[in-house]
Design an enzyme around this catalytic site. Structure first.
Site, mmCIF file in Angstrom:
data_model
loop_
_atom_site.group_PDB
_atom_site.id
_atom_site.type_symbol
_atom_site.label_atom_id
_atom_site.label_comp_id
_atom_site.label_asym_id
_atom_site.label_seq_id
_atom_site.Cartn_x
_atom_site.Cartn_y
_atom_site.Cartn_z
ATOM 1 N N ARG A 135 -44.728 -51.319 61.028
ATOM 2 C CA ARG A 135 -43.792 -51.069 59.923
ATOM 3 C C ARG A 135 -43.817 -49.590 59.550
ATOM 4 N NH1 ARG A 135 -46.274 -52.360 54.436
ATOM 5 N NH2 ARG A 135 -48.464 -51.921 54.862
ATOM 6 N N HIS A 189 -37.399 -41.845 61.789
ATOM 7 C CA HIS A 189 -37.671 -42.731 60.649
ATOM 8 C C HIS A 189 -38.845 -42.192 59.846
ATOM 9 C CE1 HIS A 189 -37.895 -46.281 58.217
ATOM 10 N NE2 HIS A 189 -37.120 -47.000 58.993
ATOM 11 N N GLU A 197 -33.322 -54.517 60.489
ATOM 12 C CA GLU A 197 -34.521 -54.138 59.716
ATOM 13 C C GLU A 197 -35.099 -55.410 59.074
ATOM 14 O OE1 GLU A 197 -33.336 -51.427 56.691
ATOM 15 O OE2 GLU A 197 -35.289 -50.527 56.396
#
Lengths: 346, 346
Positions: free
Chosen positions: A73, A180, A286
């Site tokens: 994550r 990200h 997601e």
């Protein structure tokens, strides 16, 4: 029929033992009498199976997607913490768990790795872990954090040669990066509501300002969350590129830059697919990520993004690009792997 | 017929003498043998007239807008430079120029002031200048910079009591603030392509996280550039508010928060007006601002935003809200002023 490949799947349901391992690791940073934890957390295959069967696999089945590109994550990467060694141990542990899941569920999950970035450390420290994940563990991409400081943006822009060793290795291995950010240490920035979206917008503008793809014509980058603010402000970005005497965005960026579909309402997806060429859009949800809950306006989960694509008035061929073909083009190793193991659905 | 009020007009064409004054001021900061410049720059009325007649007034006429809420240019505020005294002198000089323009062209320009913010200085230092601009110079609003550090975001979120003295004064004076960052010292953030849009997105998310309008039920804030990324990610923001157990955005924010129309393509404006209630949208162009140039796809200037509104398939009553009525509601002193001087067009 086509496959549905979700290119943005974070392992948000990882077992508690992983968090405990991380706590011990960080405790070792502030208690000089301890040694840094280096062994792997003790997690059985059954425990891993359970987190997936109750979580992402169940949702794949409910929503009818086939394959998730699965990564540690993003908010957990926390590159701002500790030092290079801490990030390297933590990335290895997280990536190993992802690898085990791809072994337990080889038809449903393919790995994308966390990089052991650390503030102020040249990202060349990431090359061994990237190479291990791709060559030994069969991963097909990586997540690249443009702000390892966690909300203070102390690293150079992505177009700076600072990052080139990593881009060279990505090109050599033929793997893309999703750009990200991780968590935010800055109280001004909510992680998933501001820092994520700002990170996307910032990266896109950095790419406009620079000429990265002149130096790396085969490099491929995915900007998540529908490209941050970029598609909504497409006119602003076209105009800024024009003022800077850059080529049209189609030539300047869109041979190398892709957007995912993590935009959680129909009108947003409508705009994304109207403004950005279909060839540059990759399906993603997601899922079990930033926004969990049911939208009272639709009765469906906000992050059930397949529904928004299904609703689009575009041809099946275009939908197939978004759901499958573009992902197989951008993640070239995924395509090879799917061809090799005969994972052709339909 | 209705008026067309542009609520986001920066004085980007200000005379060179203003920049020279600023250079002398900043030179005084690093040369201890100088005194800080305190006198006003020498600029004649004719010089001011010329900058406006060749610039904003010409464009008002070309595009058919009536009135611009006019402020010192945002990127010039540069609150990160120097100290409180430097910001106070600079804000006074800039605001005085805006005042003179509103006196020279009273039918076309109404003032919105720059605040003398300074990093780490409580914004209560802004109250005298705000009060002077509103009470003595007839200004109707202010620009509030949520990040006086210029891209490092060191101030608390807007919902923190740190900012309350300013909000109290705004409520007392009945003036709104446009939440607008200034330039970026952070090489990661392009000013108008990343920092501006991130600032908007960040402010919107801060408002979701907090409960500012419980404490200030009559406070009014305008988020420029179409609300940053917020409308494009409206589902994400509705979902995050829901996860945080906040009221629906309509109750939580939309009685107090407004978006301008500085979005430079038709599809963006379509989305803005589809997603955000018409009552919360104020016409603006940021003209002669961030994006100058002609869009080859349309043959018109990117920032000629009136054309995008004109194209919308909404009623004339809704268009009137966007062009005129909402601005007169949000800028209550503008409304009083227009009523008093009989500036009713049509």
């Amino acid at each position: 029929m086509h496959m549905i490949i979700d290119c943005h799947g974070p392992y948000t349901t990882s077992p508690k033992a992983l968090d405990e391992w991380r706590d011990r690791q960080l405790a070792g940073l502030v208690d000089g009498s301890r040694k840094l934890a280096a062994s792997e957390p003790q997690i059985s295959d059954d425990q891993l199976r359970e987190t997936i069967q109750l979580g992402q696999l169940r949702i794949q089945r409910e929503r009818g997607s086939d394959l998730t590109l699965f990564s540690p994550r993003a908010v957990g990467m926390a590159h701002h913490v500790g030092n290079q060694r801490v990030s390297e141990d933590w990335a290895r542990v997280c990536n190993n768990l992802i690898f085990r899941i791809t072994e337990l569920f080889p038809r449903n999950f393919v790995g994308v790795c966390q990089l052991p970035q650390s503030p102020g450390v040249n990202p060349s420290n990431c090359l061994p872990e990237l190479e291990r994940c791709v060559k030994e563990l069969g991963f097909v991409g990586c997540n690249l954090n443009p702000d390892p400081s966690g909300g203070y943006w102390k690293e150079p822009p992505l177009t700076d040669p600072w990052w080139y060793p990593l881009f060279e290795k990505m090109v050599e291995l033929d793997v893309p990066a999703m750009i990200h950010v991780s968590g935010s240490c800055n109280p001004c920035f909510h992680a998933t509501g501001a820092h994520y979206i700002n990170g996307d917008t910032t990266a896109f503008m950095q790419l406009i300002q620079g000429d990265l793809f002149k130096d790396f014509p085969t490099l491929k980058l995915i900007i998540p969350h529908g490209g941050g603010a970029a598609p909504y402000h497409w006119g602003r970005y076209r105009g800024l590129a024009q003022m800077m005497k850059k080529p049209l965005l189609a030539q300047h960026l869109l041979r190398n830059t892709y957007f995912d579909t993590c935009v959680y309402h129909q009108r947003g997806i409508d705009l994304l697919t109207d403004v950005v060429p279909t060839d540059n859009i990759l399906f993603a949800s997601e899922m079990l990520g930033a926004v969990q809950g049911i939208d009272p306006q639709t009765g469906h989960n906000y992050d059930d993004t397949r529904r928004y694509i299904d609703e689009l008035a575009i041809s099946d061929e275009h939908k197939r690009k978004i759901f499958e073909t573009n992902a197989r083009k951008v993640y070239a190793r995924l395509d090879k792997r799917l061809n090799a193991v005969g994972l052709i659905h339909g």
